[in-house]
Design a protein around this motif. Structure first.
Motif, PDB file in Angstrom:
ATOM      1  N   ILE A  60      -8.445  -5.246   4.108  1.00  0.00           N
ATOM      2  CA  ILE A  60      -7.800  -5.830   2.928  1.00  0.00           C
ATOM      3  C   ILE A  60      -8.431  -5.271   1.657  1.00  0.00           C
ATOM      4  CG2 ILE A  60      -7.476  -7.978   1.634  1.00  0.00           C
ATOM      5  CD1 ILE A  60      -7.238  -9.370   4.448  1.00  0.00           C
ATOM      6  N   ASN A  61      -9.756  -5.219   1.611  1.00  0.00           N
ATOM      7  CA  ASN A  61     -10.448  -4.691   0.424  1.00  0.00           C
ATOM      8  C   ASN A  61     -10.126  -3.222   0.188  1.00  0.00           C
ATOM      9  OD1 ASN A  61     -11.638  -7.150  -0.141  1.00  0.00           O
ATOM     10  ND2 ASN A  61     -13.522  -6.670   0.957  1.00  0.00           N
ATOM     11  N   GLN A  62     -10.062  -2.428   1.257  1.00  0.00           N
ATOM     12  CA  GLN A  62      -9.756  -1.004   1.088  1.00  0.00           C
ATOM     13  C   GLN A  62      -8.355  -0.788   0.534  1.00  0.00           C
ATOM     14  OE1 GLN A  62     -10.612   1.753   4.152  1.00  0.00           O
ATOM     15  NE2 GLN A  62     -12.724   1.106   4.374  1.00  0.00           N
ATOM     16  N   VAL A  63      -7.401  -1.558   1.038  1.00  0.00           N
ATOM     17  CA  VAL A  63      -6.028  -1.408   0.557  1.00  0.00           C
ATOM     18  C   VAL A  63      -5.923  -1.905  -0.888  1.00  0.00           C
ATOM     19  CG1 VAL A  63      -3.619  -2.100   0.934  1.00  0.00           C
ATOM     20  CG2 VAL A  63      -5.065  -1.500   2.883  1.00  0.00           C
ATOM     21  N   GLU A  64      -6.589  -3.013  -1.206  1.00  0.00           N
ATOM     22  CA  GLU A  64      -6.580  -3.507  -2.586  1.00  0.00           C
ATOM     23  C   GLU A  64      -7.234  -2.522  -3.543  1.00  0.00           C
ATOM     24  OE1 GLU A  64      -8.089  -7.493  -2.952  1.00  0.00           O
ATOM     25  OE2 GLU A  64      -6.340  -8.326  -1.936  1.00  0.00           O
ATOM     26  N   GLN A  65      -8.339  -1.907  -3.119  1.00  0.00           N
ATOM     27  CA  GLN A  65      -8.989  -0.893  -3.968  1.00  0.00           C
ATOM     28  C   GLN A  65      -8.044   0.265  -4.228  1.00  0.00           C
ATOM     29  OE1 GLN A  65     -12.676   0.098  -1.939  1.00  0.00           O
ATOM     30  NE2 GLN A  65     -13.807  -0.619  -3.728  1.00  0.00           N
ATOM     31  N   ALA A  66      -7.371   0.733  -3.189  1.00  0.00           N
ATOM     32  CA  ALA A  66      -6.433   1.846  -3.357  1.00  0.00           C
ATOM     33  C   ALA A  66      -5.287   1.449  -4.282  1.00  0.00           C
ATOM     34  CB  ALA A  66      -5.889   2.279  -2.005  1.00  0.00           C
ATOM     35  N   LEU A  67      -4.870   0.211  -4.194  1.00  0.00           N
ATOM     36  CA  LEU A  67      -3.806  -0.292  -5.058  1.00  0.00           C
ATOM     37  C   LEU A  67      -4.220  -0.204  -6.523  1.00  0.00           C
ATOM     38  CD1 LEU A  67      -1.148  -1.990  -5.520  1.00  0.00           C
ATOM     39  CD2 LEU A  67      -2.609  -3.998  -5.284  1.00  0.00           C
ATOM     40  N   HIS A  68      -5.448  -0.591  -6.812  1.00  0.00           N
ATOM     41  CA  HIS A  68      -5.910  -0.609  -8.191  1.00  0.00           C
ATOM     42  C   HIS A  68      -6.378   0.756  -8.683  1.00  0.00           C
ATOM     43  CE1 HIS A  68      -5.326  -4.850  -8.294  1.00  0.00           C
ATOM     44  NE2 HIS A  68      -6.149  -5.041  -7.288  1.00  0.00           N
ATOM     45  N   LEU A  69      -6.810   1.619  -7.779  1.00  0.00           N
ATOM     46  CA  LEU A  69      -7.302   2.933  -8.181  1.00  0.00           C
ATOM     47  C   LEU A  69      -6.205   3.972  -8.283  1.00  0.00           C
ATOM     48  CD1 LEU A  69     -10.610   3.177  -6.126  1.00  0.00           C
ATOM     49  CD2 LEU A  69     -10.337   2.644  -8.559  1.00  0.00           C
ATOM     50  N   GLN A  70      -5.142   3.791  -7.510  1.00  0.00           N
ATOM     51  CA  GLN A  70      -4.080   4.786  -7.515  1.00  0.00           C
ATOM     52  C   GLN A  70      -3.304   4.716  -8.821  1.00  0.00           C
ATOM     53  OE1 GLN A  70      -0.944   4.213  -4.694  1.00  0.00           O
ATOM     54  NE2 GLN A  70      -0.168   6.274  -4.936  1.00  0.00           N
ATOM     55  N   PRO A  71      -3.177   5.848  -9.500  1.00  0.00           N
ATOM     56  CA  PRO A  71      -2.377   5.841 -10.721  1.00  0.00           C
ATOM     57  C   PRO A  71      -0.909   5.559 -10.376  1.00  0.00           C
ATOM     58  CG  PRO A  71      -3.062   8.069 -10.167  1.00  0.00           C
ATOM     59  CD  PRO A  71      -3.716   7.147  -9.186  1.00  0.00           C
TER      60      PRO A  71
ATOM     61  N   GLY B   5      -2.805   0.661   4.862  1.00  0.00           N
ATOM     62  CA  GLY B   5      -4.069   0.880   5.553  1.00  0.00           C
ATOM     63  C   GLY B   5      -3.856   0.657   7.043  1.00  0.00           C
ATOM     64  N   HIS B   6      -4.410   1.536   7.859  1.00  0.00           N
ATOM     65  CA  HIS B   6      -4.258   1.432   9.316  1.00  0.00           C
ATOM     66  C   HIS B   6      -5.633   1.497   9.963  1.00  0.00           C
ATOM     67  CE1 HIS B   6      -3.657   2.837  13.461  1.00  0.00           C
ATOM     68  NE2 HIS B   6      -2.515   2.181  13.391  1.00  0.00           N
ATOM     69  N   CYS B   7      -5.832   0.690  10.994  1.00  0.00           N
ATOM     70  CA  CYS B   7      -7.077   0.775  11.747  1.00  0.00           C
ATOM     71  C   CYS B   7      -6.915   0.092  13.103  1.00  0.00           C
ATOM     72  CB  CYS B   7      -8.243   0.149  10.988  1.00  0.00           C
ATOM     73  SG  CYS B   7      -8.285  -1.634  10.994  1.00  0.00           S
ATOM     74  N   THR B   8      -7.883   0.341  13.945  1.00  0.00           N
ATOM     75  CA  THR B   8      -8.033  -0.396  15.192  1.00  0.00           C
ATOM     76  C   THR B   8      -9.272  -1.259  15.017  1.00  0.00           C
ATOM     77  OG1 THR B   8      -7.072   1.419  16.460  1.00  0.00           O
ATOM     78  CG2 THR B   8      -8.367  -0.208  17.684  1.00  0.00           C
ATOM     79  N   PRO B   9      -9.113  -2.580  15.074  1.00  0.00           N
ATOM     80  CA  PRO B   9     -10.265  -3.469  14.860  1.00  0.00           C
ATOM     81  C   PRO B   9     -11.388  -3.199  15.874  1.00  0.00           C
ATOM     82  CG  PRO B   9      -8.237  -4.716  14.746  1.00  0.00           C
ATOM     83  CD  PRO B   9      -7.879  -3.344  15.240  1.00  0.00           C
TER      84      PRO B   9
END
Length: 159
Positions: free
Chosen positions: A135-146, A121-125
């Motif tokens: 952190i939540n977005q990357v964790e969601q992608a981790l769990h949603l990605q097959p 995940g990349h962003c400019t704060p």
């Protein structure tokens, strides 16, 4: 420090990542959060493989402020600071090279299968974003990605 790999533990990582987030908020510089999810045979060599991976990952970083930690859940967490999207892509190439080297090494030396998914995940704060959001977005992608190791990378750009 994580006992098996010698890298930071997740608690220290989160603390350091939040400090960097605040610094980047004031400087308007980009940062990235990566999760690396090892996938290997459950053998007695798993600690050896994880140690090899952590050493290879650390050698793929150029800057001293890049952070590498291991979570209690078994994946590695990487914090990359002061980089744009092109910089993230360059680091992802180096990380994928490290993963390929570990894959080859574990297959030839230890006769063990190994692969690794990468979620980034990349962003400019900004004042509208909190570090927990990335952190939540990357964790969601981790769990949603097959689990498809033929396409191991997923990159999220949080604008």
């Amino acid at each position: 420090m994580d006992q098996e790999t010698g890298v930071y533990n997740q608690a220290y990582f989160i603390e350091a990542f939040n400090r960097e987030w605040q610094k980047h908020l004031s400087q308007q510089k980009g940062l990235a959060l990566l999760y690396l999810c090892p996938n290997m045979d459950e053998t007695s060599n798993s600690n050896t493989v994880l140690k090899i991976l952590s050493v290879k990952l650390q050698s793929s970083f150029i800057r001293s402020n890049d952070l590498l930690a291991r979570s209690e859940k078994g994946y590695f967490t990487i914090g990359l600071f002061d980089l744009d999207i092109d910089g993230l892509q360059a680091v992802l190439k180096r990380i994928n090279t490290a993963i390929t080297e570990v894959k080859h090494d574990t297959q030839t030396r230890l006769n063990q299968k190994f692969d690794c998914r990468v979620i980034a995940g990349h962003c400019t704060p900004t004042t509208n974003k909190q570090s927990d959001g990335l952190i939540n977005q990357v964790e969601q992608a981790l769990h949603l990605q097959p689990v498809d190791l033929k396409k191991p990378d997923k990159v999220i750009y949080w604008e």
